[in-house]
Scaffold this motif. Structure first.
Motif, PDB file in Angstrom:
ATOM      1  N   ARG A  30      20.815 -30.837 -36.286  1.00  0.00           N
ATOM      2  CA  ARG A  30      20.466 -29.949 -35.175  1.00  0.00           C
ATOM      3  C   ARG A  30      20.169 -30.693 -33.873  1.00  0.00           C
ATOM      4  NH1 ARG A  30      19.789 -25.097 -35.207  1.00  0.00           N
ATOM      5  NH2 ARG A  30      18.172 -25.231 -33.581  1.00  0.00           N
ATOM      6  N   ILE A  31      20.627 -31.916 -33.768  1.00  0.00           N
ATOM      7  CA  ILE A  31      20.331 -32.682 -32.556  1.00  0.00           C
ATOM      8  C   ILE A  31      20.855 -31.980 -31.306  1.00  0.00           C
ATOM      9  CG2 ILE A  31      20.957 -34.795 -31.314  1.00  0.00           C
ATOM     10  CD1 ILE A  31      20.605 -36.293 -33.939  1.00  0.00           C
ATOM     11  N   ASP A  32      22.081 -31.496 -31.351  1.00  0.00           N
ATOM     12  CA  ASP A  32      22.657 -30.814 -30.184  1.00  0.00           C
ATOM     13  C   ASP A  32      21.859 -29.560 -29.836  1.00  0.00           C
ATOM     14  OD1 ASP A  32      24.527 -32.776 -30.394  1.00  0.00           O
ATOM     15  OD2 ASP A  32      26.212 -31.453 -30.857  1.00  0.00           O
ATOM     16  N   GLU A  33      21.574 -28.738 -30.860  1.00  0.00           N
ATOM     17  CA  GLU A  33      20.874 -27.479 -30.626  1.00  0.00           C
ATOM     18  C   GLU A  33      19.455 -27.713 -30.108  1.00  0.00           C
ATOM     19  OE1 GLU A  33      22.583 -28.243 -33.257  1.00  0.00           O
ATOM     20  OE2 GLU A  33      23.994 -26.614 -33.730  1.00  0.00           O
ATOM     21  N   GLU A  34      18.763 -28.702 -30.675  1.00  0.00           N
ATOM     22  CA  GLU A  34      17.395 -28.963 -30.240  1.00  0.00           C
ATOM     23  C   GLU A  34      17.361 -29.524 -28.825  1.00  0.00           C
ATOM     24  OE1 GLU A  34      14.617 -28.060 -31.714  1.00  0.00           O
ATOM     25  OE2 GLU A  34      15.836 -27.129 -33.297  1.00  0.00           O
ATOM     26  N   TRP A  35      18.390 -30.268 -28.459  1.00  0.00           N
ATOM     27  CA  TRP A  35      18.448 -30.746 -27.079  1.00  0.00           C
ATOM     28  C   TRP A  35      18.615 -29.562 -26.118  1.00  0.00           C
ATOM     29  CZ3 TRP A  35      21.735 -30.677 -22.893  1.00  0.00           C
ATOM     30  CH2 TRP A  35      21.395 -31.554 -21.848  1.00  0.00           C
ATOM     31  N   GLN A  36      19.485 -28.629 -26.486  1.00  0.00           N
ATOM     32  CA  GLN A  36      19.660 -27.426 -25.655  1.00  0.00           C
ATOM     33  C   GLN A  36      18.356 -26.646 -25.538  1.00  0.00           C
ATOM     34  OE1 GLN A  36      22.212 -26.443 -23.876  1.00  0.00           O
ATOM     35  NE2 GLN A  36      23.745 -27.928 -24.553  1.00  0.00           N
ATOM     36  N   ILE A  37      17.641 -26.518 -26.647  1.00  0.00           N
ATOM     37  CA  ILE A  37      16.370 -25.796 -26.623  1.00  0.00           C
ATOM     38  C   ILE A  37      15.370 -26.500 -25.711  1.00  0.00           C
ATOM     39  CG2 ILE A  37      14.353 -25.209 -28.043  1.00  0.00           C
ATOM     40  CD1 ILE A  37      16.307 -24.589 -30.323  1.00  0.00           C
ATOM     41  N   SER A  38      15.379 -27.854 -25.746  1.00  0.00           N
ATOM     42  CA  SER A  38      14.450 -28.604 -24.893  1.00  0.00           C
ATOM     43  C   SER A  38      14.746 -28.382 -23.418  1.00  0.00           C
ATOM     44  CB  SER A  38      14.520 -30.096 -25.226  1.00  0.00           C
ATOM     45  OG  SER A  38      15.740 -30.666 -24.758  1.00  0.00           O
ATOM     46  N   GLN A  39      16.001 -28.053 -23.119  1.00  0.00           N
ATOM     47  CA  GLN A  39      16.386 -27.826 -21.721  1.00  0.00           C
ATOM     48  C   GLN A  39      16.155 -26.383 -21.277  1.00  0.00           C
ATOM     49  OE1 GLN A  39      17.450 -30.632 -19.862  1.00  0.00           O
ATOM     50  NE2 GLN A  39      16.727 -31.531 -21.793  1.00  0.00           N
ATOM     51  N   TRP A  40      16.455 -25.447 -22.182  1.00  0.00           N
ATOM     52  CA  TRP A  40      16.483 -24.046 -21.785  1.00  0.00           C
ATOM     53  C   TRP A  40      15.475 -23.169 -22.527  1.00  0.00           C
ATOM     54  CZ3 TRP A  40      19.276 -24.129 -17.600  1.00  0.00           C
ATOM     55  CH2 TRP A  40      20.344 -25.022 -17.498  1.00  0.00           C
ATOM     56  N   GLY A  41      14.843 -23.733 -23.560  1.00  0.00           N
ATOM     57  CA  GLY A  41      13.904 -22.936 -24.334  1.00  0.00           C
ATOM     58  C   GLY A  41      14.625 -22.086 -25.367  1.00  0.00           C
ATOM     59  N   ASP A  42      13.845 -21.464 -26.268  1.00  0.00           N
ATOM     60  CA  ASP A  42      14.430 -20.564 -27.253  1.00  0.00           C
ATOM     61  C   ASP A  42      13.630 -19.274 -27.267  1.00  0.00           C
ATOM     62  OD1 ASP A  42      12.094 -21.337 -28.401  1.00  0.00           O
ATOM     63  OD2 ASP A  42      12.951 -21.906 -30.342  1.00  0.00           O
ATOM     64  N   ASP A  43      13.986 -18.377 -28.166  1.00  0.00           N
ATOM     65  CA  ASP A  43      13.260 -17.113 -28.266  1.00  0.00           C
ATOM     66  C   ASP A  43      12.857 -16.885 -29.721  1.00  0.00           C
ATOM     67  OD1 ASP A  43      15.562 -16.165 -29.628  1.00  0.00           O
ATOM     68  OD2 ASP A  43      16.433 -15.465 -27.747  1.00  0.00           O
ATOM     69  N   GLU A  44      12.095 -15.847 -29.954  1.00  0.00           N
ATOM     70  CA  GLU A  44      11.560 -15.576 -31.293  1.00  0.00           C
ATOM     71  C   GLU A  44      12.677 -15.314 -32.295  1.00  0.00           C
ATOM     72  OE1 GLU A  44       8.519 -12.436 -33.494  1.00  0.00           O
ATOM     73  OE2 GLU A  44       8.528 -12.616 -31.309  1.00  0.00           O
ATOM     74  N   GLU A  45      13.697 -14.578 -31.881  1.00  0.00           N
ATOM     75  CA  GLU A  45      14.796 -14.262 -32.790  1.00  0.00           C
ATOM     76  C   GLU A  45      15.538 -15.523 -33.206  1.00  0.00           C
ATOM     77  OE1 GLU A  45      18.964 -11.686 -32.743  1.00  0.00           O
ATOM     78  OE2 GLU A  45      17.287 -11.082 -31.449  1.00  0.00           O
ATOM     79  N   GLU A  46      15.774 -16.427 -32.270  1.00  0.00           N
ATOM     80  CA  GLU A  46      16.458 -17.673 -32.587  1.00  0.00           C
ATOM     81  C   GLU A  46      15.594 -18.548 -33.486  1.00  0.00           C
ATOM     82  OE1 GLU A  46      19.311 -20.836 -32.487  1.00  0.00           O
ATOM     83  OE2 GLU A  46      19.355 -18.648 -32.299  1.00  0.00           O
ATOM     84  N   ALA A  47      14.304 -18.576 -33.228  1.00  0.00           N
ATOM     85  CA  ALA A  47      13.396 -19.364 -34.055  1.00  0.00           C
ATOM     86  C   ALA A  47      13.397 -18.862 -35.497  1.00  0.00           C
ATOM     87  CB  ALA A  47      11.984 -19.311 -33.476  1.00  0.00           C
ATOM     88  N   GLU A  48      13.456 -17.560 -35.671  1.00  0.00           N
ATOM     89  CA  GLU A  48      13.497 -16.986 -37.020  1.00  0.00           C
ATOM     90  C   GLU A  48      14.807 -17.353 -37.720  1.00  0.00           C
ATOM     91  OE1 GLU A  48      12.862 -12.831 -36.513  1.00  0.00           O
ATOM     92  OE2 GLU A  48      10.706 -13.033 -36.134  1.00  0.00           O
ATOM     93  N   ARG A  49      15.902 -17.325 -36.979  1.00  0.00           N
ATOM     94  CA  ARG A  49      17.199 -17.686 -37.555  1.00  0.00           C
ATOM     95  C   ARG A  49      17.201 -19.143 -38.009  1.00  0.00           C
ATOM     96  NH1 ARG A  49      21.834 -20.143 -36.361  1.00  0.00           N
ATOM     97  NH2 ARG A  49      21.036 -20.852 -34.346  1.00  0.00           N
ATOM     98  N   ILE A  50      16.634 -20.011 -37.201  1.00  0.00           N
ATOM     99  CA  ILE A  50      16.570 -21.429 -37.556  1.00  0.00           C
ATOM    100  C   ILE A  50      15.697 -21.624 -38.793  1.00  0.00           C
ATOM    101  CG2 ILE A  50      15.762 -23.694 -36.786  1.00  0.00           C
ATOM    102  CD1 ILE A  50      16.464 -22.774 -33.914  1.00  0.00           C
ATOM    103  N   ALA A  51      14.602 -20.895 -38.873  1.00  0.00           N
ATOM    104  CA  ALA A  51      13.700 -21.018 -40.017  1.00  0.00           C
ATOM    105  C   ALA A  51      14.395 -20.619 -41.314  1.00  0.00           C
ATOM    106  CB  ALA A  51      12.458 -20.159 -39.797  1.00  0.00           C
TER     107      ALA A  51
END
Length: 234
Positions: free
Chosen positions: A197-218
């Motif tokens: 998830r290096i690419d995805e986590e880098w994007q999140i560090s730049q733009w943030g995430d939301d609750e729905e995305e956090a649940e999907r990752i979990a």
């Protein structure tokens, strides 16, 4: 119109030895797969996970709450009769392995990928004699046929139950090498999921995430960690 749901009919769940494996029984009756195969798993630990799932059911049976039972069903009904096809399908990930496709920028992301992924490619080269080529961007890079064949041999050697767990290690991460590294204990499942998830986590560090995305990752993380457990119990 409501769908049909199986009712709980048993009171006690048992585990008994069955040849070289272990069988889960409900009030002394054998559990069978959807294709009526006797549900026998390779280890007592695997059987204990299945028995706990059946014990946890309330008045109706919810298959979605029984991932170890579903995995056993898949191993017996799908992977066992199609072992070569499943192994080939998973081995094909080596041709487009996540670890081989690097960002063109920024430098911070490129450095994170190299720090995490280069040692894994080095490990695959040493462990299997399979050196995969790396490229920047999304254009495909041809991999050495002998390297891919050696990785395929490693996958084909897994048992049907191991291959069932290995499926999610590869499919969730998008990397055959990462799946093999986790399966063989080169790294933990937690570290493997993070590496994927290096690419995805880098994007999140730049733009943030939301609750729905956090649940999907979990959910994906839980599935990934469980896949490693299924592999180890097999």
């Amino acid at each position: 119109m409501s769908g049909w749901a199986a009712k709980r009919f048993w009171k006690e769940t048992d585990i008994v030895e069955a040849g070289t494996g272990f069988e889960v029984r409900l009030d002394g009756r054998s559990v069978r797969t959807p294709l009526k195969t006797l549900l026998v798993v390779p280890s007592r630990g695997f059987a204990e996970r299945i028995a706990a799932e059946w014990d946890a059911q309330d008045e109706t049976v919810n298959p979605q709450s029984m991932p170890f039972t579903r995995a056993a069903n898949a191993a017996l009904d799908k992977v066992t009769p199609q072992h070569a096809e499943v192994a080939e399908m998973l081995s094909a990930y080596g041709g487009t392995d996540l670890l081989c496709y690097r960002a063109t920028g920024p430098d911070t992301l490129c450095a994170r990928q190299a720090e995490s992924w280069d040692p894994l490619l080095d490990w695959a080269a040493e462990r299997y004699g399979a050196r995969l080529r790396v490229t920047a961007g999304v254009l495909p890079v041809d991999q050495d046929a002998d390297s891919l064949a050696r990785l395929s041999q490693a996958v084909a050697a897994f048992t049907p139950f191991q291959l069932t767990g290995f499926h999610d290690l590869v499919a969730i991460s998008g990397s055959l090498v990462l799946g093999l590294a986790v399966a063989e204990g080169r790294m933990s499942a937690e570290a493997g999921f993070a590496a994927s998830r290096i690419d995805e986590e880098w994007q999140i560090s730049q733009w943030g995430d939301d609750e729905e995305e956090a649940e999907r990752i979990a959910v994906k993380r839980a599935d990934y960690l469980r896949a490693k457990e299924i592999f180890d119990l097999s």
